[in-house]
Design a protein around this motif. Structure first.
Motif, PDB file in Angstrom:
ATOM      1  N   THR A   1      -1.681  -1.058  -4.094  1.00  0.00           N
ATOM      2  CA  THR A   1      -2.804  -0.134  -4.038  1.00  0.00           C
ATOM      3  C   THR A   1      -2.252   1.252  -3.752  1.00  0.00           C
ATOM      4  OG1 THR A   1      -4.327  -1.830  -3.310  1.00  0.00           O
ATOM      5  CG2 THR A   1      -4.962   0.431  -2.875  1.00  0.00           C
ATOM      6  N   VAL A   2      -2.528   2.170  -4.672  1.00  0.00           N
ATOM      7  CA  VAL A   2      -2.041   3.542  -4.557  1.00  0.00           C
ATOM      8  C   VAL A   2      -3.185   4.423  -4.079  1.00  0.00           C
ATOM      9  CG1 VAL A   2      -1.082   5.512  -5.810  1.00  0.00           C
ATOM     10  CG2 VAL A   2      -0.277   3.190  -6.317  1.00  0.00           C
ATOM     11  N   HIS A   3      -2.911   5.177  -3.030  1.00  0.00           N
ATOM     12  CA  HIS A   3      -3.859   6.130  -2.468  1.00  0.00           C
ATOM     13  C   HIS A   3      -3.399   7.545  -2.802  1.00  0.00           C
ATOM     14  CE1 HIS A   3      -4.193   2.462  -0.083  1.00  0.00           C
ATOM     15  NE2 HIS A   3      -5.436   2.818   0.145  1.00  0.00           N
ATOM     16  N   HIS A   4      -4.280   8.496  -2.633  1.00  0.00           N
ATOM     17  CA  HIS A   4      -3.932   9.907  -2.800  1.00  0.00           C
ATOM     18  C   HIS A   4      -4.407  10.656  -1.558  1.00  0.00           C
ATOM     19  CE1 HIS A   4      -4.761  14.102  -4.262  1.00  0.00           C
ATOM     20  NE2 HIS A   4      -3.470  13.956  -4.463  1.00  0.00           N
ATOM     21  N   TRP A   5      -3.582  11.594  -1.123  1.00  0.00           N
ATOM     22  CA  TRP A   5      -3.949  12.429   0.021  1.00  0.00           C
ATOM     23  C   TRP A   5      -3.387  13.828  -0.176  1.00  0.00           C
ATOM     24  CZ3 TRP A   5      -0.949  13.879   4.697  1.00  0.00           C
ATOM     25  CH2 TRP A   5      -1.746  14.541   5.640  1.00  0.00           C
TER      26      TRP A   5
ATOM     27  N   ALA B   1      -2.825  -0.053   6.050  1.00  0.00           N
ATOM     28  CA  ALA B   1      -1.382  -0.098   5.812  1.00  0.00           C
ATOM     29  C   ALA B   1      -0.881   1.250   5.297  1.00  0.00           C
ATOM     30  CB  ALA B   1      -1.044  -1.210   4.823  1.00  0.00           C
ATOM     31  N   ALA B   2      -1.646   1.874   4.400  1.00  0.00           N
ATOM     32  CA  ALA B   2      -1.247   3.184   3.881  1.00  0.00           C
ATOM     33  C   ALA B   2      -1.167   4.209   5.007  1.00  0.00           C
ATOM     34  CB  ALA B   2      -2.230   3.636   2.797  1.00  0.00           C
TER      35      ALA B   2
ATOM     36  N   ALA C   1       0.859  -1.179   0.000  1.00  0.00           N
ATOM     37  CA  ALA C   1       0.000   0.000   0.000  1.00  0.00           C
ATOM     38  C   ALA C   1       0.895   1.228   0.000  1.00  0.00           C
ATOM     39  CB  ALA C   1      -0.904   0.013   1.223  1.00  0.00           C
ATOM     40  N   ALA C   2       0.527   2.205  -0.794  1.00  0.00           N
ATOM     41  CA  ALA C   2       1.320   3.427  -0.880  1.00  0.00           C
ATOM     42  C   ALA C   2       0.399   4.618  -1.089  1.00  0.00           C
ATOM     43  CB  ALA C   2       2.319   3.328  -2.023  1.00  0.00           C
ATOM     44  N   THR C   3       0.939   5.795  -0.819  1.00  0.00           N
ATOM     45  CA  THR C   3       0.190   7.033  -0.979  1.00  0.00           C
ATOM     46  C   THR C   3       1.025   8.043  -1.743  1.00  0.00           C
ATOM     47  OG1 THR C   3      -0.923   6.649   1.132  1.00  0.00           O
ATOM     48  CG2 THR C   3      -1.007   8.895   0.259  1.00  0.00           C
TER      49      THR C   3
ATOM     50  N   ALA D   1       4.851  -2.800   2.800  1.00  0.00           N
ATOM     51  CA  ALA D   1       4.111  -4.063   2.805  1.00  0.00           C
ATOM     52  C   ALA D   1       2.866  -3.990   3.675  1.00  0.00           C
ATOM     53  CB  ALA D   1       5.010  -5.196   3.297  1.00  0.00           C
ATOM     54  N   VAL D   2       1.822  -4.651   3.204  1.00  0.00           N
ATOM     55  CA  VAL D   2       0.600  -4.814   3.987  1.00  0.00           C
ATOM     56  C   VAL D   2       0.841  -5.993   4.926  1.00  0.00           C
ATOM     57  CG1 VAL D   2      -1.868  -5.335   3.882  1.00  0.00           C
ATOM     58  CG2 VAL D   2      -0.817  -3.926   2.099  1.00  0.00           C
TER      59      VAL D   2
END
Length: 166
Positions: free
Chosen positions: A116-120, A81-82, A37-39, A71-72
Motif C-alpha cells: 500500500t503506497v501512501h502520499h504525503w 505502519a506507514a 506499507a510505504a509513503t 513490513a506491516v
C-alpha cells in the motif's frame, strides 16, 4: 526497516485477508504474502523525496528509492505502519494529510507482497536514520523518470510512474 528476529507479521491470502501470523525472520509460508506499507513524500514544490539505501540493506543495497516504508506488523493497519516507518526512518513523528494512493500486489525476487503506497506532502526537513538511509534529498519526478538515478528499486520506479505520469 531492517527485520527484527522477534517481530511478528501478518500473512495474507491473494485477497489480502489475514490468514496467519508469524515471525518476520522465519520466511513467508507457501502460498501466502506479506504486507508492506510505504509513503512517497513530496515537498510543496512537487519534488519527490529520493533516498539511497545503505550498502548493508537486506534488499536492494545501494539502490535509490522513493518508497519510505517496511513490513506491516501483526495486527497493524497499513496506514499505522506507514506512519511508524516515517517516524523510524525519517524522524517524522506525525504526517498530517497522509493519504493512501494505491494498493497493489508486487511480485518481487525478495518476496511477493501486498504493497500500500501512501502520499504525503512533507512540511519539514527529514532527519534520516543513517542505519537505513545513506543519502536523501528532494528531486524532480522527471529526473527520476528519465533515469537520472540508477539503480532504482523497481516498486519505487513504478510508484513514480503511477503518481507522476509524464
Amino acid at each position: 526497516m531492517n527485520a527484527q528476529p522477534h517481530e511478528r507479521v501478518d500473512y495474507v491470502d491473494p485477497g489480502d485477508r489475514v490468514v496467519a501470523q508469524g515471525g518476520r525472520a522465519t520466511g513467508t509460508p507457501s502460498g501466502l504474502l506479506r504486507r508492506y506499507a510505504a509513503t512517497v513524500c513530496t515537498d510543496h514544490a512537487g519534488r519527490v523525496l529520493l533516498y539511497r539505501r545503505t550498502a548493508t540493506a537486506p534488499a536492494y543495497p545501494d539502490h535509490y528509492d522513493v518508497l519510505v516504508g517496511g513490513a506491516v506488523r501483526a495486527g497493524e493497519e497499513y496506514r499505522a505502519a506507514a506512519l511508524r516507518e516515517l517516524r523510524e526512518e525519517l524522524g517524522w513523528a506525525a504526517a498530517p494529510g497522509l493519504a493512501e494512493a494505491y494498493r497493489i500486489r508486487v511480485d518481487d525476487p525478495h518476496g511477493d507482497c501486498f504493497l500500500t503506497v501512501h502520499h504525503w506532502v512533507a512540511d519539514r526537513a527529514p532527519r534520516p536514520d543513517p542505519a537505513e538511509i545513506a543519502w536523501c534529498g528532494f528531486v524532480t519526478p522527471l529526473s527520476i523518470l528519465t533515469g537520472g538515478y540508477t539503480p532504482l528499486v523497481p516498486a519505487g520506479a513504478e510508484a513514480v510512474r503511477r503518481l507522476f505520469p509524464l
